[in-house]
Design a protein around this motif. Structure first.
Motif, PDB file in Angstrom:
ATOM      1  N   CYS A   9       8.056 -19.244 108.737  1.00 53.74           N
ATOM      2  CA  CYS A   9       9.007 -19.242 109.854  1.00 53.74           C
ATOM      3  C   CYS A   9       8.415 -19.851 111.117  1.00 53.74           C
ATOM      4  CB  CYS A   9       9.489 -17.823 110.138  1.00 53.74           C
ATOM      5  SG  CYS A   9      10.553 -17.154 108.829  1.00 53.74           S
ATOM      6  N   THR A  29      20.781 -12.847 105.364  1.00 48.22           N
ATOM      7  CA  THR A  29      20.610 -11.395 105.249  1.00 48.22           C
ATOM      8  C   THR A  29      20.889 -10.894 103.835  1.00 48.22           C
ATOM      9  OG1 THR A  29      22.828 -11.188 106.197  1.00 48.22           O
ATOM     10  CG2 THR A  29      20.972 -10.786 107.661  1.00 48.22           C
ATOM     11  N   ILE A  59      17.141 -18.261 106.341  1.00 50.72           N
ATOM     12  CA  ILE A  59      17.157 -16.798 106.323  1.00 50.72           C
ATOM     13  C   ILE A  59      18.586 -16.294 106.225  1.00 50.72           C
ATOM     14  CG2 ILE A  59      16.477 -14.712 107.552  1.00 50.72           C
ATOM     15  CD1 ILE A  59      14.303 -16.336 108.917  1.00 50.72           C
ATOM     16  N   ARG A 100      10.949 -10.697 107.680  1.00 53.59           N
ATOM     17  CA  ARG A 100      11.050 -12.069 107.148  1.00 53.59           C
ATOM     18  C   ARG A 100      10.595 -13.092 108.183  1.00 53.59           C
ATOM     19  NH1 ARG A 100      10.310 -16.093 105.519  1.00 53.59           N
ATOM     20  NH2 ARG A 100      11.514 -17.543 104.242  1.00 53.59           N
ATOM     21  N   GLN A 103       6.853 -13.872 108.519  1.00 56.62           N
ATOM     22  CA  GLN A 103       6.158 -14.624 107.474  1.00 56.62           C
ATOM     23  C   GLN A 103       5.786 -16.018 107.976  1.00 56.62           C
ATOM     24  OE1 GLN A 103       8.311 -14.409 103.735  1.00 56.62           O
ATOM     25  NE2 GLN A 103       8.690 -12.216 103.995  1.00 56.62           N
ATOM     26  N   MET A 142      14.516  -5.707 108.371  1.00 59.84           N
ATOM     27  CA  MET A 142      14.292  -6.649 107.277  1.00 59.84           C
ATOM     28  C   MET A 142      14.172  -8.086 107.796  1.00 59.84           C
ATOM     29  SD  MET A 142      16.924  -5.272 104.367  1.00 59.84           S
ATOM     30  CE  MET A 142      16.734  -3.677 103.581  1.00 59.84           C
ATOM     31  N   VAL A 143      15.059  -8.427 108.725  1.00 61.67           N
ATOM     32  CA  VAL A 143      15.030  -9.778 109.305  1.00 61.67           C
ATOM     33  C   VAL A 143      13.712  -9.996 110.055  1.00 61.67           C
ATOM     34  CG1 VAL A 143      16.090 -11.320 111.000  1.00 61.67           C
ATOM     35  CG2 VAL A 143      17.533 -10.010 109.439  1.00 61.67           C
ATOM     36  N   ILE A 179      17.756 -11.517 101.861  1.00 63.94           N
ATOM     37  CA  ILE A 179      16.702 -10.598 102.290  1.00 63.94           C
ATOM     38  C   ILE A 179      16.944  -9.211 101.711  1.00 63.94           C
ATOM     39  CG2 ILE A 179      15.726  -9.380 104.276  1.00 63.94           C
ATOM     40  CD1 ILE A 179      16.210 -11.875 105.933  1.00 63.94           C
ATOM     41  N   ASP A 212      16.114  -9.065  98.107  1.00 64.98           N
ATOM     42  CA  ASP A 212      14.661  -9.174  97.895  1.00 64.98           C
ATOM     43  C   ASP A 212      13.958  -7.861  98.235  1.00 64.98           C
ATOM     44  OD1 ASP A 212      12.200 -10.785  97.411  1.00 64.98           O
ATOM     45  OD2 ASP A 212      11.841 -10.345  99.526  1.00 64.98           O
ATOM     46  N   GLU A 213      14.349  -7.231  99.350  1.00 68.40           N
ATOM     47  CA  GLU A 213      13.731  -5.964  99.752  1.00 68.40           C
ATOM     48  C   GLU A 213      13.985  -4.879  98.699  1.00 68.40           C
ATOM     49  OE1 GLU A 213      11.936  -5.062 102.484  1.00 68.40           O
ATOM     50  OE2 GLU A 213      12.011  -6.937 103.613  1.00 68.40           O
TER      51      GLU A 213
END
Length: 216
Positions: A81, A35, A33, A75, A78, A71-72, A38, A41-42
């Motif tokens: 993780c 940032t 992961i 993620r 999901q 956002m983290v 992420i 992607d967002e």
């Protein structure tokens, strides 16, 4: 599988976080992961958080901790993780660490260990100022410690290797100063919680072996 599998990697630029992450990801089903990944992607998926971040970035403003933490959290929720994760580049501050802690408690997936890669400044500066990137695939090399087989040519894709402007000595020193100022409180924060594991070894194979032993 490692018993302690929910990890944060902390280290100065050039400390080797990316290299060690890559080795562990090849052996274990961790979710990596970042940032930066992420955020991109967002924005690409045009989510609510992505739109908020995009507006701020276009205006030249920093994305607030709450938006990044949101956002983290998304993620971390999901399914992949649940098998373990390596957080790289987050948290950077105590506030972000508090937000992360809240998210992990809500997800019932607590943090196991915070790995701090502690490397002497002299070695960090050598690594940073000798670093090269491939223009085509992004692979990272180091002219002193991990050179390509053919000078200036990527082993993986044959692309051209170049040195980024922010890998100059002056910039490298500045990046280290910022890291220590920003991150030392975070190191103390996790040490008080009994989560910190400091790694001072510099050989990547020995680092991986030590981590596997500690996290087993």
């Amino acid at each position: 599988m490692l018993k302690q599998k929910n990890l944060i990697f902390i280290g100065a630029p050039g400390a080797g976080k990316g290299t060690i992450s890559g080795i562990l990801l090849a052996k274990y089903p961790f979710a990596h992961i970042s940032t930066g990944d992420i955020l991109r992607d967002e924005i690409k998926r045009d989510t609510q958080l992505g739109r908020e971040a995009s507006v701020l970035m276009k205006a030249g403003k920093l994305v607030p901790d709450e938006v990044v933490a949101g956002m983290v959290r998304a993620r971390l929720a999901q399914p992949d993780c649940q098998k373990g994760f390596i957080l790289d580049g987050f948290p950077r501050t105590i506030h972000q660490a508090d937000l992360l802690g809240e998210a992990l408690r809500e997800l019932n997936n607590p943090l196991d260990r915070v790995i701090y890669f502690k490397v002497d400044d002299e070695l960090l500066l050598q690594r940073l100022t000798a670093r090269q990137n491939c223009r085509k695939c992004g692979e990272i090399y180091n002219k002193l410690f991990m050179p390509s087989k053919v000078e200036g040519v990527c082993d993986k894709c044959g692309g051209e290797l170049f040195q980024r402007p922010d890998d100059s000595l002056e910039t490298a020193k500045s990046r280290l100063e910022v890291f220590y100022k920003q991150t030392q409180p975070l190191i103390d924060y996790y040490e008080k919680q009994g989560l910190l594991l400091t790694v001072t070894e510099t050989d990547k194979d020995k680092i991986v072996a030590a981590l596997e032993q500690e996290l087993a």
